[in-house]
Design a protein around this motif. Structure first.
Motif, PDB file in Angstrom:
ATOM      1  N   GLY A   1       8.308   9.866  -0.081  1.00  0.00           N
ATOM      2  CA  GLY A   1       9.524   8.731  -0.369  1.00  0.00           C
ATOM      3  C   GLY A   1       8.494   7.427  -0.733  1.00  0.00           C
ATOM      4  O   GLY A   1       9.056   6.382  -0.697  1.00  0.00           O
ATOM      5  N   ARG A   2       7.318   7.553  -1.656  1.00  0.00           N
ATOM      6  CA  ARG A   2       6.738   6.464  -1.973  1.00  0.00           C
ATOM      7  C   ARG A   2       7.000   5.959  -3.560  1.00  0.00           C
ATOM      8  O   ARG A   2       7.393   6.798  -4.249  1.00  0.00           O
ATOM      9  CB  ARG A   2       5.385   6.733  -2.202  1.00  0.00           C
TER      10      ARG A   2
ATOM     11  N   GLY B   1       3.473   2.936  -4.540  1.00  0.00           N
ATOM     12  CA  GLY B   1       2.541   3.485  -3.391  1.00  0.00           C
ATOM     13  C   GLY B   1       2.935   3.426  -1.965  1.00  0.00           C
ATOM     14  O   GLY B   1       2.219   4.135  -1.278  1.00  0.00           O
ATOM     15  N   ARG B   2       3.825   2.651  -1.991  1.00  0.00           N
ATOM     16  CA  ARG B   2       4.315   2.483  -0.425  1.00  0.00           C
ATOM     17  C   ARG B   2       5.730   3.084  -0.261  1.00  0.00           C
ATOM     18  O   ARG B   2       6.269   3.081  -1.174  1.00  0.00           O
ATOM     19  CB  ARG B   2       4.399   0.855  -0.243  1.00  0.00           C
ATOM     20  N   THR B   3       6.185   3.217   0.818  1.00  0.00           N
ATOM     21  CA  THR B   3       7.318   3.778   1.027  1.00  0.00           C
ATOM     22  C   THR B   3       8.525   2.941   1.371  1.00  0.00           C
ATOM     23  O   THR B   3       8.007   1.540   1.501  1.00  0.00           O
ATOM     24  CB  THR B   3       7.488   4.578   2.339  1.00  0.00           C
ATOM     25  N   LEU B   4       9.461   2.984   1.099  1.00  0.00           N
ATOM     26  CA  LEU B   4      10.811   2.275   1.365  1.00  0.00           C
ATOM     27  C   LEU B   4      10.702   1.492   2.610  1.00  0.00           C
ATOM     28  O   LEU B   4      10.760   0.317   2.879  1.00  0.00           O
ATOM     29  CB  LEU B   4      12.185   2.621   0.992  1.00  0.00           C
ATOM     30  N   ASP B   5      10.182   2.429   3.758  1.00  0.00           N
ATOM     31  CA  ASP B   5      10.385   1.704   4.947  1.00  0.00           C
ATOM     32  C   ASP B   5       9.260   0.841   5.081  1.00  0.00           C
ATOM     33  O   ASP B   5       9.483  -0.042   5.985  1.00  0.00           O
ATOM     34  CB  ASP B   5      10.211   3.096   5.937  1.00  0.00           C
ATOM     35  N   GLU B   6       8.101   1.104   4.622  1.00  0.00           N
ATOM     36  CA  GLU B   6       7.001   0.127   4.743  1.00  0.00           C
ATOM     37  C   GLU B   6       7.289  -1.185   4.166  1.00  0.00           C
ATOM     38  O   GLU B   6       6.981  -2.359   4.804  1.00  0.00           O
ATOM     39  CB  GLU B   6       5.723   0.873   3.882  1.00  0.00           C
TER      40      GLU B   6
END
Length: 152
Positions: free
Chosen positions: A23-24, A47-52
């Protein structure tokens, strides 16, 4: 389209890579023959997830998901992606084109081709390892729905 000659465009989505399965956000995968069909540039979110990202910048994520002109920091908005993809479609020479593209590019191509509102971008689900077919000429596009890929 650059000519009145008919265009048959097969947009092929790849299998999900590890980052996508996690999910990144991607970083705009290239479409070598047609740079206008490169993937969505997610800027600082790549490179980051939606949650992050949502934990750090909830207003930014909310804006990006609801306002087609809102972009991730250093990235591109849905409206900008759709305009870029639309320009690339207009420049295609007549004939058949089979191009590997990200799912976001397929969404943008369909939104542009069918003259849908930008909000439709988020309502289009594009499966990995599928083919989306657009055909047209002289700026008028048609979407072929429900086609089974057969090694074209």
């Amino acid at each position: 389209m650059s000519s009145a000659a008919p265009v048959r465009l097969l947009l092929v989505t790849p299998a999900l890579d590890l980052a996508a399965r996690q999910g990144r956000f991607g970083s705009g995968a290239p479409c070598p023959e047609h740079p206008g069909l490169n993937g969505l540039d997610t800027g600082a979110w790549a490179g980051r997830t939606l949650d992050e990202v949502a934990a750090e910048d909830p207003a930014g994520v909310s804006g990006w998901l609801t306002d087609p002109h809102c972009a991730p920091p250093g990235g591109e908005s849905v409206a900008a992606l759709t305009a870029r993809v639309g320009a690339a479609l207009a420049d295609l020479a007549g004939g058949r084109h089979r191009l590997p593209v990200e799912q976001a590019v397929v969404r943008a191509a369909v939104v542009h081709a069918l003259e849908l509102p930008h909000a439709a971008f988020w309502r289009l689900d594009v499966r990995p390892e599928t083919v989306t077919e657009l055909t047209g000429r002289a700026g008028r596009w048609n979407l072929l729905v429900g086609r089974v890929p057969q090694g074209d």
